[in-house]
Motif scaffolding. Structure first.
Motif, PDB file in Angstrom:
ATOM      1  N   ILE B 117       0.742  -1.107   0.132  1.00 13.22           N
ATOM      2  CA  ILE B 117      -0.102   0.124   0.248  1.00 13.22           C
ATOM      3  C   ILE B 117       0.879   1.206   0.064  1.00 13.22           C
ATOM      4  CG2 ILE B 117      -1.648   1.202   1.179  1.00 13.22           C
ATOM      5  CD1 ILE B 117      -2.815  -1.347   2.290  1.00 13.22           C
ATOM      6  N   THR B 118       1.990   1.242   0.810  1.00 15.99           N
ATOM      7  CA  THR B 118       2.648   2.393   0.833  1.00 15.99           C
ATOM      8  C   THR B 118       3.586   2.636  -0.582  1.00 15.99           C
ATOM      9  OG1 THR B 118       3.599   1.694   3.163  1.00 15.99           O
ATOM     10  CG2 THR B 118       4.843   3.331   2.232  1.00 15.99           C
ATOM     11  N   ALA B 119       3.954   1.581  -1.055  1.00 15.14           N
ATOM     12  CA  ALA B 119       4.423   1.666  -2.522  1.00 15.14           C
ATOM     13  C   ALA B 119       3.358   2.248  -3.291  1.00 15.14           C
ATOM     14  CB  ALA B 119       5.331   0.360  -2.986  1.00 15.14           C
ATOM     15  N   GLY B 120       2.294   1.970  -3.328  1.00 17.31           N
ATOM     16  CA  GLY B 120       1.320   2.136  -4.514  1.00 17.31           C
ATOM     17  C   GLY B 120       0.809   3.633  -4.367  1.00 17.31           C
ATOM     18  N   ARG B 130      11.031   9.573 -11.319  1.00 16.81           N
ATOM     19  CA  ARG B 130      11.852   8.393 -11.228  1.00 16.81           C
ATOM     20  C   ARG B 130      11.388   7.337 -10.195  1.00 16.81           C
ATOM     21  NH1 ARG B 130      17.751  10.843 -11.497  1.00 16.81           N
ATOM     22  NH2 ARG B 130      17.158  11.976 -13.586  1.00 16.81           N
ATOM     23  N   LEU B 131      10.977   7.855  -9.185  1.00 21.44           N
ATOM     24  CA  LEU B 131      10.554   6.915  -7.785  1.00 21.44           C
ATOM     25  C   LEU B 131       9.521   6.054  -8.248  1.00 21.44           C
ATOM     26  CD1 LEU B 131      11.047   6.274  -4.863  1.00 21.44           C
ATOM     27  CD2 LEU B 131       9.341   7.951  -4.336  1.00 21.44           C
ATOM     28  N   ASP B 132       8.661   6.629  -9.072  1.00 20.74           N
ATOM     29  CA  ASP B 132       7.296   5.824  -9.536  1.00 20.74           C
ATOM     30  C   ASP B 132       7.995   4.502 -10.432  1.00 20.74           C
ATOM     31  OD1 ASP B 132       4.757   5.034 -10.035  1.00 20.74           O
ATOM     32  OD2 ASP B 132       4.540   6.250 -11.806  1.00 20.74           O
ATOM     33  N   TYR B 133       8.607   4.770 -11.395  1.00 22.42           N
ATOM     34  CA  TYR B 133       9.303   3.771 -12.280  1.00 22.42           C
ATOM     35  C   TYR B 133       9.921   2.864 -11.528  1.00 22.42           C
ATOM     36  CZ  TYR B 133       8.123   6.835 -16.129  1.00 22.42           C
ATOM     37  OH  TYR B 133       7.307   7.513 -17.083  1.00 22.42           O
ATOM     38  N   LEU B 134      10.643   3.377 -10.535  1.00 22.32           N
ATOM     39  CA  LEU B 134      11.530   2.402  -9.714  1.00 22.32           C
ATOM     40  C   LEU B 134      10.569   1.434  -8.959  1.00 22.32           C
ATOM     41  CD1 LEU B 134      14.576   1.906  -8.904  1.00 22.32           C
ATOM     42  CD2 LEU B 134      13.943   2.866  -6.722  1.00 22.32           C
ATOM     43  N   LEU B 140       7.161  -5.411 -10.747  1.00 20.64           N
ATOM     44  CA  LEU B 140       6.937  -6.209 -11.740  1.00 20.64           C
ATOM     45  C   LEU B 140       7.861  -7.435 -11.403  1.00 20.64           C
ATOM     46  CD1 LEU B 140       5.645  -6.365 -14.559  1.00 20.64           C
ATOM     47  CD2 LEU B 140       7.912  -5.672 -15.798  1.00 20.64           C
ATOM     48  N   VAL B 141       9.376  -7.127 -10.900  1.00 20.22           N
ATOM     49  CA  VAL B 141      10.216  -8.232 -10.451  1.00 20.22           C
ATOM     50  C   VAL B 141       9.724  -8.955  -9.437  1.00 20.22           C
ATOM     51  CG1 VAL B 141      12.347  -8.516  -9.511  1.00 20.22           C
ATOM     52  CG2 VAL B 141      12.176  -6.713 -10.988  1.00 20.22           C
ATOM     53  N   VAL B 191      -0.276  -5.868  -4.531  1.00 24.72           N
ATOM     54  CA  VAL B 191      -0.916  -4.925  -3.942  1.00 24.72           C
ATOM     55  C   VAL B 191      -0.503  -3.349  -4.122  1.00 24.72           C
ATOM     56  CG1 VAL B 191      -1.395  -3.944  -1.336  1.00 24.72           C
ATOM     57  CG2 VAL B 191      -1.340  -6.333  -1.544  1.00 24.72           C
ATOM     58  N   ALA B 192       0.834  -3.427  -4.450  1.00 29.26           N
ATOM     59  CA  ALA B 192       1.309  -2.094  -4.603  1.00 29.26           C
ATOM     60  C   ALA B 192       0.741  -1.759  -6.204  1.00 29.26           C
ATOM     61  CB  ALA B 192       2.792  -2.373  -5.015  1.00 29.26           C
ATOM     62  N   ARG B 193       0.794  -2.608  -7.009  1.00 30.24           N
ATOM     63  CA  ARG B 193       0.251  -2.185  -8.483  1.00 30.24           C
ATOM     64  C   ARG B 193      -1.340  -2.107  -8.311  1.00 30.24           C
ATOM     65  NH1 ARG B 193       3.265  -3.774 -12.911  1.00 30.24           N
ATOM     66  NH2 ARG B 193       1.369  -4.337 -14.027  1.00 30.24           N
ATOM     67  N   MET B 194      -1.822  -2.942  -7.543  1.00 29.60           N
ATOM     68  CA  MET B 194      -3.323  -2.312  -7.502  1.00 29.60           C
ATOM     69  C   MET B 194      -3.527  -1.081  -6.871  1.00 29.60           C
ATOM     70  SD  MET B 194      -6.256  -3.573  -8.275  1.00 29.60           S
ATOM     71  CE  MET B 194      -6.537  -5.160  -8.638  1.00 29.60           C
ATOM     72  N   THR B 195      -2.977  -0.826  -5.839  1.00 25.00           N
ATOM     73  CA  THR B 195      -3.155   0.316  -4.961  1.00 25.00           C
ATOM     74  C   THR B 195      -2.815   1.488  -6.010  1.00 25.00           C
ATOM     75  OG1 THR B 195      -2.416  -0.826  -3.075  1.00 25.00           O
ATOM     76  CG2 THR B 195      -2.537   1.540  -2.873  1.00 25.00           C
ATOM     77  N   ARG B 196      -1.741   1.484  -6.518  1.00 18.84           N
ATOM     78  CA  ARG B 196      -1.446   2.638  -7.620  1.00 18.84           C
ATOM     79  C   ARG B 196      -2.412   2.868  -8.608  1.00 18.84           C
ATOM     80  NH1 ARG B 196       1.060   3.130 -12.333  1.00 18.84           N
ATOM     81  NH2 ARG B 196       2.309   5.242 -12.826  1.00 18.84           N
TER      82      ARG B 196
END
Lengths: 527, 309
Positions: B117-120, B130-134, B140-141, B191-196
């Motif tokens: 959730i934090t990352a998203g 750049r942070l978003d791409y990272l 993805l990895v 979760v990160a991908r979904m949150t974003r």
């Protein structure tokens, strides 16, 4: 990072979530099971094994690894050494009657069970009678049913009355299944006569605990009758993955493992911190040829299959040296073994034999299990390649073990398999247990002589050998049978497996038994 | 509140119906599999006579309807039967394994969700930086990395080389760290991908523009106004993820020799231990039913507009 905005009504809720999460994590860290050890740690020896024991009842054993554990706690009347030779155990001496119909055993005196009760002839009678009792689950009972009666002659003498002479019986008495348990123990520790899970024997270690899926723990028996072992406690950890077992050894979490990933054996042999023991075992690996098949019933075709496969190359490159080529229909540790010569790799001879038999465009259906034996399916792929090289079309398939067993056990009229790979480890180290594979009586569905091979001359030799009391005559009968069998080529004779044991260089005194077992009771620190 | 109670009652009743179906299906499926449990338990060296004796002792010779009837009547008395392989009650074998699996699934999900959730949120708020791409490529990895590989990498680095944590097993408290990280890596990525994605959608809505127009701090807009609404699909993903970790952490349990239910299920299938397979699948079914209920109720917590009548 999550929130700094004061006065937000959401704050409390989110903080609560965090608090719950944190406490769960803390609880998790505290609840991993086991907990810490006491302050003055006893000397422990940890062994990582691959399977979770199904039963610790000596009589119910089917798997060598579990037998290996039970053997720490329960002694047998006779033992075997590294070369498979019999030596005294709880019986110090034994004598076979001239007619072979009874065996008199003299028992060791002054031995007590872990529960303090005395070891004597009554205990031997109790344990053997229990193995023969149809109400108790004893999968390998067939090896002992020749015993008609167990007679208590006096406190330390037992006489076994047999229905027919059985020269292989003494070897059979060395197995875990006929381990001697305390008669009183079948009513204690939650045990019952038919469901016995807390073994009480006379062995060097006492049963402490079994945590399903995790470990078996045994502790030193202070009153052991034999040499005192070094370690106070031995822990058998259940670790299903071979690579994980290896990591545990390399990280110092365990002292010894069995069955590392085979492909890592060369690198382990280079590693200065560990010792690799490739113990020769009694398990023969072969490809059963369907001897009922129209084409394959021709001996020349079966011999051609044997000549076509380069066993040495496969052992070297696919099994990483963890096997030895078969030069007889059994492993050398068995009584009755004599070397009769392997089929050397000779593709020209194979093609010639196929031509003599007028075989062209032969297509064979070949199945092999995956993960049951050392590099089984990988070896099968290599073998299929060699067979293709001499002009045979091979379709190779694999399937899960229960399905596999069901397939190979089909009766002859429903069995349309051509070739299948199998590993056979006799229950005890006598040719009799191996030779059932070449007898009509064991053809499926009655047994697992899945090549459907029979030869009247061989049957006669084996029948005589099973009753012959004279040791040398008996060995010679098996030798003659071996020659005939090798020539008849009912199998593609491959190799007998090694049983890899890897242990830390910090310990010494680790050895093996020739039946896929380790012998680490007398392991101790190296310095 | 009354509506919620009625809703729960209705859900429980329909769930019971589903469980009856599950019991029948699993009963049939394990028996349709080829292979004879008695032979597998007895081993190759056993004579056919002994195998038959074991078959009878296990009750496998009785007609299937009789076996099913026994299974169901046992269930109603809370008895899942006896393991064919170990001859211990299925429940006794299963409960400690279930605890271990729940423990690992819980720590993995919590860690994965918090990080995810934090990352998203950060990714959405700092979109196309750049942070978003990272963070996106990191996710993805995380999703693509096989559990098997990641698990062994963690073991090699943290157990074999650094010796910070045990390589495997569950006998020390710190044993849970590496398997938790392995499970969390996958959950976190998902979760990160979904949150974003969900955050970006919400951030494009009118009420967010209104909030910004009111002059609220960006932080308040993001956390107080956007995140709460964006959480609905995320909660679904977390719930599903937790459910699949309960049932699907087999590889992680196996790599780390974690004595959980996944490994037990696989072993029981391999050994054709019918009652054990039935018991585990039923327990999973009950857990999934409960979990879905909890997730549905959590929607109402996250978005009070949702009502259950």
């Amino acid at each position: 990072m999550l929130l700094h905005h004061k006065g937000s009504p959401g704050f409390g809720r989110r903080a609560a979530i965090l608090a719950v999460a944190a406490s769960l994590l803390l609880a998790a860290c505290g609840g991993g099971g086991g907990g810490g050890e006491g302050s003055s740690a006893p000397a422990e020896f940890r062994i990582a094994i691959g399977i979770d024991p199904d039963t610790l009842d000596p009589a119910g054993q089917t798997t060598t690894t579990v037998q290996n554990i039970v053997d720490y706690m329960v002694d047998t009347l006779v033992d075997i050494d590294k070369d498979g030779k019999l030596k005294p155990g709880l019986a110090t001496d034994w004598e076979v009657a001239p007619d072979g119909l009874s065996i008199t055993l003299t028992l060791r005196q002054g031995v007590t069970f872990h529960d303090g009760t005395p070891f004597n002839a009554e205990a031997v009678k109790f344990s053997l009678d229990r193995v023969l009792d149809p109400n108790v689950t004893v999968p390998i009972r067939g090896s002992y049913t020749v015993i008609q009666e167990v007679e208590v002659v006096d406190d330390y003498t037992v006489r076994l009355h047999l229905s027919q002479p059985s020269p292989a019986l003494m070897a059979a008495l060395s197995t875990t299944m006929v381990g001697i348990i305390s008669p009183a123990s079948v009513e204690e520790h939650g045990n019952t006569y038919t469901n016995y899970q807390h073994p009480v024997g006379t062995g060097p270690y006492v049963f402490k605990e079994y945590v399903p899926g995790e470990r078996v723990v045994v502790e030193k028996n202070p009153d052991y009758w034999g040499e005192e072992p070094y370690y106070d406690r031995v822990i058998f950890q259940v670790v299903p993955e071979a690579a994980t077992r290896m990591s545990q050894l390399l990280s110092g979490q365990v002292d010894m493992i069995i069955l590392p990933p085979v492909s890592d054996i060369p690198s382990l042999q280079q590693n200065p911190n560990v010792e690799v023991l490739l113990a020769p075992s009694n398990r023969t690996i072969y490809i059963a040829i369907n001897n009922n098949d129209e084409v394959l019933s021709d001996k020349r075709v079966r011999q051609a299959l044997n000549y076509a496969v380069d066993k040495d190359a496969i052992i070297q490159n696919v099994l990483f040296g963890a096997a030895t080529k078969l030069d007889a229909p059994m492993a050398p540790s068995l009584f009755g073994y004599c070397p009769v010569g392997a089929y050397e790799y000779n593709p020209d001879r194979a093609r010639q034999l196929l031509a003599e038999a007028d075989v062209e465009n032969l297509t064979l259906d070949f199945i092999a299990p995956t993960g049951r034996y050392v590099q089984d399916f990988q070896a099968a792929e290599a073998i299929a390649g060699y067979l293709e090289d001499v002009g045979i079309n091979v379709t190779l398939r694999t399937m899960d073990w229960p399905t596999y067993v069901q397939n190979i056990q089909q009766p002859p009229d429903q069995n349309d398999l051509d070739l299948h790979l199998l590993g056979w480890a006799p229950g005890y180290l006598d040719a009799q247990q191996q030779m059932v594979q070449f007898q009509l009586a064991a053809h499926p569905p009655n047994g697992l002589a899945t090549a459907f091979y029979t030869n009247p001359e061989v049957e006669d030799l084996l029948e005589r050998a099973s009753r012959e009391i004279d040791v040398e005559t008996r060995a010679d009968l098996y030798c003659q049978a071996s020659r005939l069998i090798m020539d008849d080529a009912p199998w593609i004779f491959l190799w007998y497996q090694s049983f890899p044991i890897v242990y830390s260089k910090d310990v010494t005194g680790v050895s093996y038994l020739p039946n896929e077992m380790f012998d680490a009771v007398y392991a101790r620190p190296a310095n | 509140m009354k509506g919620t109670l009625q809703y729960i009652t209705r859900r429980v009743l329909t769930s019971l119906l589903a469980l009856v179906g599950v019991s029948l299906i699993v009963f049939i499926i394990v028996r349709v599999l080829p292979g004879d449990p008695a032979r597998i338990i007895a081993g190759l060296l056993a004579t056919e006579e002994e195998v038959e004796r074991i078959r009878v002792a296990m009750g496998l010779d009785r007609p299937l309807p009789v076996q099913y009837w026994d299974f169901v009547t046992g269930l109603l008395q809370g008895d899942l039967g006896t393991s064919l392989r170990t001859r211990r009650p299925v429940l006794v074998e299963l409960v400690p394994r279930l605890k271990m699996t729940m423990l690992l699934a819980t720590t993995g999900t919590i860690l994965g969700s918090l990080l995810g959730i934090t990352a998203g949120v950060v990714g959405a708020a700092r979109r196309y930086t750049r942070l978003d791409y990272l963070l996106s490529s990191g996710s993805l990895v995380g999703i693509s990395m096989p559990v098997y590989w990641l698990g062994y990498m963690l073991i090699i680095v943290f157990a074999v080389n650094l010796r910070w944590f045990p390589a495997a097993g569950a006998d020390e408290p710190s044993s849970i760290v590496l398997p938790t990280l392995t499970l969390a890596a996958f959950s976190m990525a998902l979760v990160a991908r979904m949150t974003r994605g969900s955050m970006l959608e919400v951030l494009g809505q009118d009420y967010i523009r209104t909030a910004r127009a009111k002059g609220l701090a960006e932080r308040v807009v993001i956390y107080r106004h956007a995140l709460r609404n964006a959480l609905i699909p995320v909660l679904t993903v977390i719930g599903l993820q937790f459910g699949s970790l309960l049932g699907g952490a087999v590889l992680t349990e196996s790599v780390f020799a974690w004595p959980g239910m996944g490994v037990l299920l696989v072993n029981s299938i391999i050994n054709r231990d019918y009652p054990m397979v039935q018991g585990i699948v039923l327990v999973y079914a009950v857990l999934v039913v409960l979990l879905n209920l909890v997730v549905d109720l959590a929607y109402g917590w996250a978005d009070p507009r949702i009502r259950y009548d």
